[in-house]
Every structure is written in C-alpha cells, then in structure tokens.
Motif scaffolding. Sequence first.
Motif, PDB file in Angstrom:
ATOM      1  N   HIS A  47      -9.323  -4.231 -12.914  1.00 22.96           N
ATOM      2  CA  HIS A  47      -8.504  -5.134 -14.152  1.00 22.96           C
ATOM      3  C   HIS A  47      -6.990  -5.137 -12.715  1.00 22.96           C
ATOM      4  N   VAL A  48      -6.086  -5.997 -13.049  1.00 25.09           N
ATOM      5  CA  VAL A  48      -4.846  -6.351 -11.620  1.00 25.09           C
ATOM      6  C   VAL A  48      -3.918  -6.783 -12.546  1.00 25.09           C
ATOM      7  N   THR A  49      -3.023  -6.785 -13.263  1.00 28.14           N
ATOM      8  CA  THR A  49      -2.106  -7.498 -13.545  1.00 28.14           C
ATOM      9  C   THR A  49      -0.780  -7.559 -12.796  1.00 28.14           C
ATOM     10  N   ASP A  50       0.172  -8.910 -13.366  1.00 28.23           N
ATOM     11  CA  ASP A  50       1.229  -9.807 -12.443  1.00 28.23           C
ATOM     12  C   ASP A  50       1.998  -8.185 -12.699  1.00 28.23           C
ATOM     13  N   ALA A  51       2.265  -7.421 -13.102  1.00 34.16           N
ATOM     14  CA  ALA A  51       3.366  -6.475 -13.158  1.00 34.16           C
ATOM     15  C   ALA A  51       2.612  -5.599 -11.623  1.00 34.16           C
ATOM     16  N   ASP A  52       1.513  -4.991 -11.650  1.00 36.34           N
ATOM     17  CA  ASP A  52       1.099  -4.676 -10.219  1.00 36.34           C
ATOM     18  C   ASP A  52       1.649  -5.105  -9.282  1.00 36.34           C
ATOM     19  N   LEU A  53       1.526  -6.193  -9.367  1.00 37.69           N
ATOM     20  CA  LEU A  53       1.953  -6.847  -8.025  1.00 37.69           C
ATOM     21  C   LEU A  53       3.216  -6.890  -7.763  1.00 37.69           C
ATOM     22  N   ALA A  54       4.075  -7.526  -8.961  1.00 38.10           N
ATOM     23  CA  ALA A  54       5.213  -6.986  -8.599  1.00 38.10           C
ATOM     24  C   ALA A  54       5.900  -5.893  -8.380  1.00 38.10           C
ATOM     25  N   THR A  55       5.599  -4.949  -9.165  1.00 36.11           N
ATOM     26  CA  THR A  55       6.378  -3.586  -8.621  1.00 36.11           C
ATOM     27  C   THR A  55       5.513  -3.525  -6.922  1.00 36.11           C
ATOM     28  N   GLU A  56       4.360  -3.157  -6.610  1.00 44.01           N
ATOM     29  CA  GLU A  56       4.055  -3.377  -5.443  1.00 44.01           C
ATOM     30  C   GLU A  56       5.654  -3.716  -4.391  1.00 44.01           C
ATOM     31  N   ARG A  57       4.888  -4.781  -4.696  1.00 42.49           N
ATOM     32  CA  ARG A  57       6.148  -6.311  -4.012  1.00 42.49           C
ATOM     33  C   ARG A  57       7.805  -5.062  -3.941  1.00 42.49           C
ATOM     34  N   ALA A  58       8.124  -4.282  -5.446  1.00 44.84           N
ATOM     35  CA  ALA A  58       9.118  -4.482  -5.145  1.00 44.84           C
ATOM     36  C   ALA A  58       9.093  -3.482  -4.235  1.00 44.84           C
ATOM     37  N   ILE A  59       8.384  -1.958  -4.532  1.00 40.78           N
ATOM     38  CA  ILE A  59       8.919  -1.113  -3.595  1.00 40.78           C
ATOM     39  C   ILE A  59       8.935  -1.413  -2.047  1.00 40.78           C
ATOM     40  N   PHE A  73       1.043   1.656   2.518  1.00 42.74           N
ATOM     41  CA  PHE A  73      -0.421   1.935   2.124  1.00 42.74           C
ATOM     42  C   PHE A  73      -0.168   1.849   0.608  1.00 42.74           C
ATOM     43  N   GLY A  74      -0.770   0.687   0.348  1.00 41.38           N
ATOM     44  CA  GLY A  74      -0.674   0.468  -1.709  1.00 41.38           C
ATOM     45  C   GLY A  74      -1.902  -0.190  -1.855  1.00 41.38           C
ATOM     46  N   GLU A  75      -2.292   0.134  -2.892  1.00 40.41           N
ATOM     47  CA  GLU A  75      -3.938   0.078  -3.511  1.00 40.41           C
ATOM     48  C   GLU A  75      -3.821  -2.114  -3.820  1.00 40.41           C
ATOM     49  N   GLN A  86       3.632   7.424   6.424  1.00 41.75           N
ATOM     50  CA  GLN A  86       2.619   6.476   5.722  1.00 41.75           C
ATOM     51  C   GLN A  86       3.070   6.877   4.337  1.00 41.75           C
ATOM     52  N   TRP A  87       4.363   5.760   3.548  1.00 42.15           N
ATOM     53  CA  TRP A  87       4.326   5.883   1.921  1.00 42.15           C
ATOM     54  C   TRP A  87       2.630   4.959   1.831  1.00 42.15           C
ATOM     55  N   ILE A  88       2.249   6.247   0.721  1.00 42.42           N
ATOM     56  CA  ILE A  88       1.114   5.848  -0.033  1.00 42.42           C
ATOM     57  C   ILE A  88       1.218   5.516  -2.060  1.00 42.42           C
ATOM     58  N   ILE A  89       0.971   4.267  -1.510  1.00 47.68           N
ATOM     59  CA  ILE A  89       1.839   3.662  -3.070  1.00 47.68           C
ATOM     60  C   ILE A  89       0.693   3.161  -3.963  1.00 47.68           C
ATOM     61  N   ASP A  90       0.466   3.906  -5.756  1.00 42.59           N
ATOM     62  CA  ASP A  90      -0.328   2.968  -6.373  1.00 42.59           C
ATOM     63  C   ASP A  90       1.089   3.097  -7.566  1.00 42.59           C
ATOM     64  N   LYS A 216      -9.489   6.705  -4.873  1.00 47.41           N
ATOM     65  CA  LYS A 216      -8.967   6.510  -3.188  1.00 47.41           C
ATOM     66  C   LYS A 216      -7.601   7.343  -3.529  1.00 47.41           C
ATOM     67  N   GLU A 217      -7.133   7.226  -1.739  1.00 47.54           N
ATOM     68  CA  GLU A 217      -5.844   8.458  -1.638  1.00 47.54           C
ATOM     69  C   GLU A 217      -4.741   7.632  -2.510  1.00 47.54           C
ATOM     70  N   TYR A 218      -4.497   6.928  -2.968  1.00 42.96           N
ATOM     71  CA  TYR A 218      -3.139   6.689  -3.372  1.00 42.96           C
ATOM     72  C   TYR A 218      -3.371   7.073  -5.260  1.00 42.96           C
ATOM     73  N   ASP A 219      -4.451   6.913  -5.036  1.00 45.36           N
ATOM     74  CA  ASP A 219      -4.743   7.096  -6.843  1.00 45.36           C
ATOM     75  C   ASP A 219      -4.803   8.948  -7.454  1.00 45.36           C
ATOM     76  N   ILE A 220      -4.351   9.556  -5.756  1.00 42.07           N
ATOM     77  CA  ILE A 220      -4.259  11.108  -5.898  1.00 42.07           C
ATOM     78  C   ILE A 220      -2.927  11.674  -4.571  1.00 42.07           C
ATOM     79  N   ALA A 221      -2.248  10.942  -3.944  1.00 43.05           N
ATOM     80  CA  ALA A 221      -1.655  11.109  -3.242  1.00 43.05           C
ATOM     81  C   ALA A 221      -0.417  11.585  -3.922  1.00 43.05           C
ATOM     82  N   ALA A 222       0.406  10.833  -4.907  1.00 46.45           N
ATOM     83  CA  ALA A 222       1.580  11.580  -5.060  1.00 46.45           C
ATOM     84  C   ALA A 222       1.541  12.712  -6.297  1.00 46.45           C
ATOM     85  N   ALA A 223      -0.018  13.067  -6.370  1.00 42.72           N
ATOM     86  CA  ALA A 223       0.532  13.858  -6.891  1.00 42.72           C
ATOM     87  C   ALA A 223       0.349  15.297  -6.259  1.00 42.72           C
TER      88      ALA A 223
END
Length: 269
Positions: A47-59, A73-75, A86-90, A216-223
């Motif tokens: 699933h993807v929501t409008d919030a996922d897309l708007a949040t990544e766009r803002a970043i 690199f964003g999801e 490289q900024w890795i974003i979920d 994927k890397e964006y699932d865990i990089a920030a941890a």
Amino acid sequence: MTVSPTATDHADDLALALRLADAADAQSLPRFDAADLQVSLKADRSHVTDADLATERAIRTLLAEERPRDGIFGEEFGAEGDTHRQWIIDPIDGTANFLRGVPLWGTMIALAIDGIPQVSVVSMPALGRRWWAATSHGAWTATPQGDRRLQVSTVDALEDASVSFQSIGQWADAGRLPELMAVADAVWRDRAYGDVYSYMLLAEGRIDMVAEFDVKEYDIAAAVPIVREAGGRMTAFDGTETLSALSTLATNGALHAPFLSLFRAARRP
C-alpha cells in the motif's frame, strides 16, 4: 551497504536531519486517521497513501534547497544523484498501520556516506516520540524532562531476553520458521511490536533483539546509527556486516553471538 562507521563530525548533518523530520511530521500527522486518506496499491502489491508521497516530496524539497549536491534514495520516488553522500528515506515506515489508524508508524531519515549510515532520525509523531543519532555523537530521544541518551540493555542470557520477531508470516516466507520456533523456546518473552518501533525499543534497552526479512535499505538504514550509538549491533540475519541482504538482526550486542548460534543450530537437519 555496510555497517562499520568512521569517526567524523556530523553536527550540521544531524541538525538538517532533524529539520527534515519536522517537515515530514508536518505532512504525515495531519493525514493520520483522515477520513479522506487516499490509498492505492504499488506494483509489488504493497500500500501507498497520499501521505507517503507528500512526506517524501517535502523531504526531497528541503534537501534540494540545503544539500543540492547530496543524493537521495527514497521508497516512493527511487534514487537520484550522488551515492557518496546519500540520504535514505522511508517517508512512512508502517504504512499498513498508518492507513488503519494504528499509531505505530514513523518517518526514517538516514545519511549514508560511502554506503555507511552515519546520521539518522526516526520520528513517530502519532506517539509524540523522536530518536536520533550520529557517529560519535551518541543516540538520543526527547522526553518531557529533556533529551535522554540511549543505552541498550545489559541482558546477556537468552533465557532472560525479550525479543520482537515482527511477524510469523515474514519468517515463514523466508523459510525461517525453525529459527523462530527456536527463539520462542529459548527466550523469556517474544512479541511482534513491528516496523521501526521495535528498533527504537531495542535502542532504549526495553527489548534485546529484533530480526526481520524482506527489508530494503530504506526500511532499516535509519535504525543503524541509533542502535549502534546506543551500544547495540546490527548485521544481516547470518551475521555478515551488511544491510543489503534483505534481512537484519539487531541485538544489544551481548546477545548477538548467542542468537546467531541458536539460528545455526535450528537449521541443522
């Protein structure tokens, strides 16, 4: 992506990462539990929501303004630019929770340098929680009493360990049910807290192991910096020093070798 850090100063990068988290929260939180939330399916049936897309766009917008030479690199919108920095974003880790109104979701922001995560922020605004770390700066969380430095637990025996296994289906799909049953038999307590929150509980010393698959890397990089700077350890499930293997094992460090031994024993015919 490997997991061994190099000592350097990342104060400016960390300050930017915290501002990126502010921008992300401003997009995601108002859409949480919204009656008009827009949800669709991606090609992989997730699933993807409008919030996922708007949040990544803002970043991405803020990064373009403040770090135009850095890659990202964003999801939701893939990779572009330099891979040295490289900024890795979920944008929303835990989208399934988000779209069902469950507050266990968060934005994951990491800066990897030459493939190694050095700076990260995890923000879970529905819980009012945030965690951050940078190499040689420690791992921290905000509390009503002020910022608190994180430290993993000192548990050193499997029979005393509390673990998060994420989901039975995930382990079954990976062909790892024997290992999961061995974990359940060996530890004090097993629960599926799920997604990024499990890693934050580990860094706070509240649980002692997290393992998951099909990541994927964006699932865990920030941890990675948060767990590492709190004194823990993260590898692939087989113990190799990489997080590009679609699996991860995170522990308080003291239990890393015992869990790897347990997994190996469970796989023997």
